[in-house]
Design a protein around this motif. Structure first.
Motif, PDB file in Angstrom:
ATOM      1  N   THR A  62       0.862  -1.197   0.000  1.00 58.21           N
ATOM      2  CA  THR A  62       0.000   0.000   0.000  1.00 58.21           C
ATOM      3  C   THR A  62       0.884   1.228   0.000  1.00 58.21           C
ATOM      4  OG1 THR A  62      -0.150   0.089   2.417  1.00 58.21           O
ATOM      5  CG2 THR A  62      -1.875  -1.150   1.245  1.00 58.21           C
ATOM      6  N   LEU A  63       0.346   2.308  -0.528  1.00 54.70           N
ATOM      7  CA  LEU A  63       1.025   3.590  -0.510  1.00 54.70           C
ATOM      8  C   LEU A  63       0.263   4.492   0.448  1.00 54.70           C
ATOM      9  CD1 LEU A  63       3.143   5.575  -1.596  1.00 54.70           C
ATOM     10  CD2 LEU A  63       1.546   6.134  -3.441  1.00 54.70           C
ATOM     11  N   ASP A  64       0.906   4.869   1.540  1.00 48.64           N
ATOM     12  CA  ASP A  64       0.281   5.723   2.546  1.00 48.64           C
ATOM     13  C   ASP A  64       0.661   7.167   2.291  1.00 48.64           C
ATOM     14  OD1 ASP A  64      -0.891   3.568   3.855  1.00 48.64           O
ATOM     15  OD2 ASP A  64       0.871   3.237   5.107  1.00 48.64           O
ATOM     16  N   LEU A  65      -0.356   8.015   2.175  1.00 46.83           N
ATOM     17  CA  LEU A  65      -0.160   9.440   1.923  1.00 46.83           C
ATOM     18  C   LEU A  65      -0.765  10.235   3.064  1.00 46.83           C
ATOM     19  CD1 LEU A  65      -1.266   9.437  -1.826  1.00 46.83           C
ATOM     20  CD2 LEU A  65       1.082   9.338  -0.953  1.00 46.83           C
ATOM     21  N   PHE A  81      -4.226   8.642   3.836  1.00 49.38           N
ATOM     22  CA  PHE A  81      -4.874   7.950   2.735  1.00 49.38           C
ATOM     23  C   PHE A  81      -4.000   6.769   2.323  1.00 49.38           C
ATOM     24  CE2 PHE A  81      -5.912  12.419   2.603  1.00 49.38           C
ATOM     25  CZ  PHE A  81      -7.283  12.444   2.401  1.00 49.38           C
ATOM     26  N   SER A  82      -4.624   5.675   1.987  1.00 50.53           N
ATOM     27  CA  SER A  82      -3.883   4.486   1.566  1.00 50.53           C
ATOM     28  C   SER A  82      -4.358   4.052   0.183  1.00 50.53           C
ATOM     29  CB  SER A  82      -4.072   3.341   2.566  1.00 50.53           C
ATOM     30  OG  SER A  82      -3.470   3.659   3.805  1.00 50.53           O
ATOM     31  N   LEU A  83      -3.416   3.861  -0.726  1.00 53.25           N
ATOM     32  CA  LEU A  83      -3.719   3.364  -2.058  1.00 53.25           C
ATOM     33  C   LEU A  83      -3.229   1.929  -2.172  1.00 53.25           C
ATOM     34  CD1 LEU A  83      -2.640   6.381  -4.329  1.00 53.25           C
ATOM     35  CD2 LEU A  83      -4.812   6.000  -3.144  1.00 53.25           C
ATOM     36  N   PRO A  84      -4.085   0.998  -2.587  1.00 51.91           N
ATOM     37  CA  PRO A  84      -3.648  -0.394  -2.722  1.00 51.91           C
ATOM     38  C   PRO A  84      -2.750  -0.575  -3.937  1.00 51.91           C
ATOM     39  CG  PRO A  84      -5.895  -0.161  -3.505  1.00 51.91           C
ATOM     40  CD  PRO A  84      -5.510   1.173  -2.925  1.00 51.91           C
ATOM     41  N   PHE A 118      -0.014   1.770  -8.203  1.00 58.08           N
ATOM     42  CA  PHE A 118      -1.096   1.708  -7.224  1.00 58.08           C
ATOM     43  C   PHE A 118      -2.418   2.059  -7.890  1.00 58.08           C
ATOM     44  CE2 PHE A 118       2.859   2.564  -5.075  1.00 58.08           C
ATOM     45  CZ  PHE A 118       2.840   1.661  -4.025  1.00 58.08           C
ATOM     46  N   GLN A 119      -3.506   1.634  -7.275  1.00 57.31           N
ATOM     47  CA  GLN A 119      -4.840   1.834  -7.830  1.00 57.31           C
ATOM     48  C   GLN A 119      -5.524   3.024  -7.162  1.00 57.31           C
ATOM     49  OE1 GLN A 119      -6.568  -1.973  -6.945  1.00 57.31           O
ATOM     50  NE2 GLN A 119      -5.840  -2.908  -8.839  1.00 57.31           N
ATOM     51  N   LEU A 120      -6.197   3.829  -7.993  1.00 58.48           N
ATOM     52  CA  LEU A 120      -6.970   4.965  -7.499  1.00 58.48           C
ATOM     53  C   LEU A 120      -8.249   5.030  -8.318  1.00 58.48           C
ATOM     54  CD1 LEU A 120      -7.142   7.516  -5.670  1.00 58.48           C
ATOM     55  CD2 LEU A 120      -6.075   8.772  -7.563  1.00 58.48           C
ATOM     56  N   ALA A 121      -9.282   4.314  -7.851  1.00 59.70           N
ATOM     57  CA  ALA A 121     -10.564   4.267  -8.565  1.00 59.70           C
ATOM     58  C   ALA A 121     -10.313   3.859 -10.015  1.00 59.70           C
ATOM     59  CB  ALA A 121     -11.295   5.595  -8.443  1.00 59.70           C
TER      60      ALA A 121
END
Length: 604
Positions: free
Chosen positions: A7-10, A17-20, A98-101
């Motif tokens: 995950t990418l934690d922002l 926010f976490s992006l898988p 990473f995925q964002l919608a």
């Protein structure tokens, strides 16, 4: 960057926010000396087959690959292809995706650092690190890292440095334009001579109520705008390529039509077409591009910020943003600056598309200080997967952050003038999505400001929201006519008339300014401040007690008028002394001003 990161934690604005991670895809940076044909050959040999997706990110050294279905991907698991490529000597580094919608976010060897310019600068921040400055703005800088660097660790280390406000990876966003409806869709009301969407929002009824639109600037941040389009050319007052950092004229790629369509809806005028604020002026800002027809577009957080800053610096009254991306401090601070400090402190109105994935409101539409725009169809239904419009492949994002909805189906607007734009003609009738709804709201904001330029950005938003029509249970659809008719008359400043004749009662001269009191013949008093270069031949110590007539070109509310290029002339029968006497000694009745370096008044 190690492949184990899932995950990418922002951290933005105090929120996390976490992006898988997208385990099917990876980014690859090859040795610069490796030719493109050799890169293709290396991929074939290493993976055992051609990747299902191969996307060379425009303006970057990175290639995005989906090799999950290749023999290497199936044999070694989801990360097998990335591991196999990373082991090749011709590969400088691999990076996770990473995925964002409905978008992809790619980590790259770039960092954006924000800092207090009164406390430090980019050179001090990178001193002793492996990072290098790519470019520096007033309060942030973009840094490059070696391809093999752990970008997240480097960014984290920078946050401990004095004066640093934030440090984050300069993420690359990759997206695709929304698929339009099949050919033949028609939403133009030929009887009314205007498209149905504009009739729904009562735009034609609002147009006669508008003020001078040529004084209003709308910035369109997108993939570029066709600056020579017959409905747009007359509106252009500036263009900027935020990707390259160069000012215009900036033309989009021959296949990047999205920004041209947005600009038409906001302010197009000509060739029988009119946008919501037709006649307003255009600032065209390119913040994204694609490498070819039908391919995804790409941008980065630092590019977005550079585009926002340029629009604010060029005096944008309204900024239209039909794009979205990962949460980012550098973008959020740019939007906060626009909505707070833009328009000389009144704030630029920032309209942002909510997104088309049917989920929560996307960034940056979920920020405070913007107008988040959702979409409705031509039946005034909220655009959902099952709404009656038949476009079942997309749905408007919704949530409590949405401020307004506007039509996002079947919009007629401008297209690139030559193939391969969206159509073979200069026009299209199928623009859709919250991307289409957003510039409609931006145009409505411009109409408001044409009548009431004194309003702040929050006040403009409040007028539009209060005047909107309720639809469904939780949305309000734009009603431009009601918003315009709800405007109160602009306040009239209590200013002196353009010409005043009266007795000069007190006078102070200095190297920087001339200040004098004038007692108008009709009563009252006024204090005036002027450039002595304009007045030296007409004012001297003997002018005290003489009747003078004042003409001026600029002023501020209240008793103080700041003169620009003003001229004094004697009243009839009271000629000035042709030989000015020296400045008199000061006395307690005189007005004393601080020196110019104290920055209280600016010289006119």
């Amino acid at each position: 960057m190690t492949p184990s990161v899932r995950t990418l934690d922002l951290h933005v604005g105090g929120r996390r926010f976490s992006l898988p991670r997208d385990l099917r895809r990876c980014g690859v940076i090859y040795d610069d000396r490796l030719a493109r044909t050799d890169r293709l050959r290396l991929e074939q040999q290493t993976l055992g087959a051609t990747p299902a997706l191969r996307f060379e990110v425009p303006g970057q050294r990175i290639t995005l690959l989906d090799a999950s279905e290749t023999p290497a991907g199936t044999r070694f698991g989801p990360l097998g292809a990335e591991t196999a490529l990373g082991a090749q000597p011709e590969v400088a580094a691999t990076f996770p995706v990473f995925q964002l919608a409905d978008k992809l976010v790619l980590l790259a060897p770039m960092i954006v650092v924000g800092f207090d310019p009164m406390a430090t600068d980019a050179a001090a921040i990178v001193a002793g690190t492996i990072l290098r400055i790519r470019y520096q703005a007033r309060d942030h800088a973009v840094l490059t890292a070696p391809a093999e660097a752990d970008v997240l660790a480097e960014a984290e280390a920078l946050t401990a440095r004095p004066g640093v406000l934030f440090a984050e990876p300069d993420l690359i966003t990759i997206g695709a334009n929304l698929r339009p409806p099949p050919p033949g869709f028609m939403a133009f009301d030929s009887a009314a001579g205007v498209q149905r969407a504009f009739l729904n929002i009562r735009a034609p009824a609002a147009w006669p109520l508008a003020g001078p639109l040529d004084a209003i600037r709308i910035a369109v941040l997108d993939d570029g705008v066709d600056l020579s389009h017959p409905a747009l050319a007359a509106a252009v007052v500036g263009s900027f390529d935020a990707i390259e950092g160069t000012e215009g004229p900036v033309s989009p790629n021959a296949w990047d039509y999205h920004g041209t369509s947005c600009a038409g809806l906001a302010l197009g005028l000509g060739a029988g077409f009119r946008g919501v604020a037709g006649g307003a002026r255009l600032l065209a800002v390119r913040i994204a591009r694609s490498p070819g027809p039908g391919q995804p577009w790409a941008t980065s957080n630092s590019v977005l910020r550079r585009g926002i800053d340029w629009a604010v610096d060029q005096g944008a009254d309204v900024i239209s943003n039909s794009w979205g991306g990962p949460p980012s401090s550098v973008v959020a601070e740019g939007i906060a600056r626009a909505s707070g400090a833009g328009r000389d402190g009144r704030g630029a109105v920032v309209a942002v598309a909510a997104g088309n994935s049917g989920g929560p409101v996307a960034f940056p539409a979920n920020l405070s200080g913007v107008i988040a725009v959702a979409a409705v169809n031509l039946a005034d239904e909220p655009k959902t997967w099952a709404s009656s419009d038949g476009e079942s492949w997309w749905a408007s994002n919704m949530g409590p952050e949405v401020d307004l909805a506007a039509p996002g189906i079947g919009l007629t607007t401008t297209d690139l003038q030559a193939a391969p734009g969206r159509t073979p003609t200069d026009w299209r009738q199928d623009f859709n999505g919250t991307s289409a709804a957003c510039p409609i709201v931006a145009g409505a904001a411009a109409l408001i400001l044409s009548r009431a330029p004194h309003l702040t950005a929050p006040e403009v938003a409040a007028v539009l929201i209060a005047a909107a029509d309720p639809i469904g249970s939780a949305q309000r659809r734009l009603n431009v006519e009601r918003a315009m008719t709800a405007l109160a008359p602009a306040p009239t400043p209590d200013l002196p008339p353009p010409e005043i004749t009266g007795r000069c009662t007190r006078l102070v001269l200095s190297e920087a300014v001339s200040v004098f009191h004038l007692a108008p013949a009709d009563g009252g008093a006024a204090l005036f401040l002027a450039d002595p270069g304009d007045l030296a031949a007409l004012i001297a110590a003997e002018a005290v007690g003489v009747d003078l007539t004042l003409r001026y070109r600029d002023s501020v509310a209240g008793p103080l008028a700041i003169l620009k290029g003003a001229r004094l002339r004697p009243a009839v029968g009271a000629p000035p002394d042709p030989d000015p006497a020296p400045e008199p000694d000061p006395d307690p009745d005189k007005v004393l001003l601080p020196r110019p370096e104290d920055d209280i008044f600016a010289t006119a």
